[in-house]
Motif scaffolding. Structure first.
Motif, PDB file in Angstrom:
ATOM      1  N   ASP A  33       0.816  -1.216   0.000  1.00  0.00           N
ATOM      2  CA  ASP A  33       0.000   0.000   0.000  1.00  0.00           C
ATOM      3  C   ASP A  33       0.849   1.265   0.000  1.00  0.00           C
ATOM      4  O   ASP A  33       0.355   2.369   0.243  1.00  0.00           O
ATOM      5  CB  ASP A  33      -0.959   0.019   1.189  1.00  0.00           C
ATOM      6  N   GLN A  36       1.923   5.799   3.078  1.00  0.00           N
ATOM      7  CA  GLN A  36       0.726   6.590   3.296  1.00  0.00           C
ATOM      8  C   GLN A  36       1.083   7.962   3.869  1.00  0.00           C
ATOM      9  O   GLN A  36       2.057   8.114   4.599  1.00  0.00           O
ATOM     10  CB  GLN A  36      -0.221   5.855   4.248  1.00  0.00           C
ATOM     11  N   ASP A  37       0.264   8.989   3.515  1.00  0.00           N
ATOM     12  CA  ASP A  37       0.473  10.324   4.068  1.00  0.00           C
ATOM     13  C   ASP A  37       0.543  10.269   5.588  1.00  0.00           C
ATOM     14  O   ASP A  37      -0.250   9.556   6.218  1.00  0.00           O
ATOM     15  CB  ASP A  37      -0.684  11.247   3.646  1.00  0.00           C
ATOM     16  N   SER A  56      -0.159   9.685  -0.813  1.00  0.00           N
ATOM     17  CA  SER A  56      -1.326   9.004  -1.388  1.00  0.00           C
ATOM     18  C   SER A  56      -1.203   8.772  -2.884  1.00  0.00           C
ATOM     19  O   SER A  56      -1.795   7.843  -3.431  1.00  0.00           O
ATOM     20  CB  SER A  56      -2.584   9.823  -1.102  1.00  0.00           C
ATOM     21  N   SER A  60       2.885   1.847  -4.925  1.00  0.00           N
ATOM     22  CA  SER A  60       2.163   0.900  -4.067  1.00  0.00           C
ATOM     23  C   SER A  60       3.102  -0.186  -3.556  1.00  0.00           C
ATOM     24  O   SER A  60       3.323  -0.313  -2.357  1.00  0.00           O
ATOM     25  CB  SER A  60       0.990   0.265  -4.833  1.00  0.00           C
TER      26      SER A  60
END
Length: 304
Positions: A33, A36-37, A56, A60
């Motif tokens: 993922d 992330q921020d 964001s 990934s």
């Protein structure tokens, strides 16, 4: 490959010396993922950003960046960082015992290994008031402060720039025994000193060190397809200076230094090297071939 899983939610800084060449930097995310921020990364080369990413809209699973490390050309301002020890480093002398580097004077007999002491015949860099930036290398026995390009003797590797030393490497001491590196960090300390001895070696804080530097953060340089040690090349290139100050017994106490404390012999030598490195590959190899012939003759004279 480095796993930073256990450092999640923390700011990390990692620095690595790279020799000239082509490189791929790949950042992975095991969970798929991305970062992330406010998570992000920044890749920089000599302080200049190569790429940044994350957040964001970032990758990934992974992201790969290609970049090139070019042959460095040293400016006058960059020369101030060339191979030095801090003024707080300790050196053993024959007549005055163990003293700080800042207390050394020309003519002192300093420990270079075993039971051998050699005269300090010159300083390549002498600036007691300058605040120097150093690597702080901690072993199981000693702590050494040295600039990144200064060479240290590592078991199975020979003399390599300090920036290439890693945790668990085995440094050689004054008796050619080993000390295991346990930690490497950065620090600032007062005074920058680069003492020269006839052998090109010196025991500093119990560690066997070179009195010379690597010019491209590599232990060797390729000339005409052959790898030559910077230790050998620098020691050979220093021969005229060593001949005048040491072998001929001239008084080098009145040598001149620039405003940064760098010996003008060193400055002029670096200017010559810079000029050669700025030429195309054919011209560089011709000059280096001439240089090798001259240094070979120097070695014959010195051993005679």
């Amino acid at each position: 490959t480095m796993n930073f899983t256990k450092f999640a939610s923390r700011k990390l800084y990692f620095e690595k010396c790279l020799i000239p060449g082509d490189y791929l930097f790949t950042i992975y995310d095991k969970s798929g993922d991305g970062l992330q921020d406010p998570g992000n990364y920044r890749l920089a080369l000599d302080g200049e950003e190569v790429r940044s990413g994350g957040g964001s809209s970032g990758f990934s699973t992974s992201e790969t960046i290609y970049f090139v490390v070019r042959q460095p050309i040293f400016t006058d301002s960059q020369q101030t960082s060339l191979g030095c020890f801090s003024g707080q480093s300790n050196v053993q002398t024959k007549n005055r015992g163990t003293i700080m580097m800042s207390e050394l004077v020309l003519g002192d007999l300093v420990h270079v290994g075993g039971d051998i002491f050699e005269p300090l015949y010159a300083f390549g860099h002498f600036n007691p008031s300058m605040e120097g930036k150093f690597l702080r290398i901690t072993t199981n026995k000693s702590v050494l402060e040295v600039t990144m390009d200064h060479m240290l003797f590592v078991q199975d590797h020979g003399p390599i720039p300090a920036c290439m030393v890693t945790v668990d490497d085995l440094l050689l001491d004054g008796n050619l025994e080993t000390e295991a590196v346990e930690d490497i960090s950065q620090t600032s300390s007062p005074g920058v000193f680069a003492p020269f001895t006839p052998s090109g070696k010196l025991i500093v804080d119990g560690i066997l060190a070179s009195t010379f530097v690597s010019l491209d953060e590599s232990p060797t340089i390729n000339i005409l397809g052959v790898e030559f040690s910077y230790q050998w090349l620098a020691h050979s290139f220093e021969f005229p200076h060593r001949m005048w100050c040491y072998h001929m017994g001239q008084n080098c106490q009145k040598e001149n230094y620039n405003e940064e404390g760098i010996n003008y012999w060193v400055v002029k030598s670096l200017n010559v090297i810079n000029w050669i490195l700025e030429r195309n590959s054919i011209v560089r190899h011709i000059f280096f071939l001439i240089f090798l012939i001259i240094t070979f003759l120097y070695n014959l004279v010195e051993r005679a």
